[in-house]
Design a protein around this motif. Structure first.
Motif, short mmCIF file in Angstrom:
data_model
loop_
_atom_site.label_atom_id
_atom_site.label_comp_id
_atom_site.label_asym_id
_atom_site.label_seq_id
_atom_site.Cartn_x
_atom_site.Cartn_y
_atom_site.Cartn_z
N VAL A 92 -31.35 -28.45 -3.87
CA VAL A 92 -31.43 -27.88 -2.55
C VAL A 92 -30.11 -27.95 -1.69
CG1 VAL A 92 -32.71 -28.00 -0.33
CG2 VAL A 92 -34.07 -28.01 -2.52
N THR A 102 -33.66 -22.24 1.82
CA THR A 102 -34.88 -22.62 0.92
C THR A 102 -35.98 -22.65 1.79
OG1 THR A 102 -34.30 -24.74 1.30
CG2 THR A 102 -33.55 -23.71 -0.66
N GLY A 131 -35.40 -19.77 -3.13
CA GLY A 131 -34.36 -19.74 -2.33
C GLY A 131 -33.62 -18.35 -2.21
N CYS A 158 -29.38 -19.69 -6.73
CA CYS A 158 -30.32 -20.03 -7.06
C CYS A 158 -30.71 -20.99 -8.49
CB CYS A 158 -31.37 -19.11 -6.84
SG CYS A 158 -31.70 -18.55 -5.10
#
Length: 190
Positions: A92, A102, A131, A158
């Motif tokens: 993330v 996200t 995402g 992503c």
């Protein structure tokens, strides 16, 4: 755009209908204000990717959009686990560092059985995890090359998130839901 990218990336492009289902809606406007589609069934289990165009720009994204109950259980167990959870935090953070947002459906509080003060409570509350990034239109719209480059770079950014989700959640092992119209193929990724 989706056909061109599907040819490049492999997979099948699907564009969704523009008309809205009005049966249970107070808003009876007949058409959606956006157009969107996916590239799915990509080679070697590559993730499904999503693109949407509207007056606000071109959005591109990927991730796990709808999770079956077995997938949600695996997601939460992996997020809570001190061996695998930090990997999602890193994925993330890498996505955020690349300009990717996200998001996904979340609970308002901790899921049942998990402490409210868990160090990864924000990730534990997710019921889906995606995402994506939006390219705002310029005065003259979005140029073809800019649209293609945005979709490619967003989907590539992503990849770490999708790799973690694939390794720790994976596809559903439940049978598809009963569907009298034959649309029951379970696709949990977008």
């Amino acid at each position: 755009m989706l056909d061109e990218l599907a040819e490049e990336l492999g997979g099948e492009a699907k564009l969704f209908r523009q008309n809205r289902d009005l049966r249970f809606s107070a808003d009876k406007s007949p058409y959606k204000t956006r157009t969107y589609g996916v590239i799915f069934d990509r080679p070697d289990g590559a993730p499904t990717v999503y693109a949407q165009i509207s007056a606000t720009g071109l959005f591109a994204g990927s991730g796990y959009y709808r999770l079956a109950s077995d997938q949600l259980e695996r997601l939460r167990a992996a997020v809570a686990d001190d061996a695998t959870g930090p990997g999602l935090e890193q994925a993330v953070a890498a996505a955020h560092g690349a300009g990717i947002e996200t998001f996904g459906e979340t609970l308002k509080t901790a899921p049942r059985g998990y402490p409210r003060d868990h160090p990864r409570i924000a990730l534990l509350r997710h019921k889906s995890l995606v995402g994506g990034s939006r390219l705002a239109p310029r005065a003259r719209g979005i140029a073809r090359k800019a649209a293609l480059d945005h979709a490619r770079s967003t989907w590539a950014a992503c990849d770490p998130l999708n790799a973690w989700l694939d390794a720790n959640v994976g596809p559903s092992e439940l049978p598809p839901p009963d569907d009298p119209f034959g649309r029951g193929r379970r696709r949990a990724r977008r």
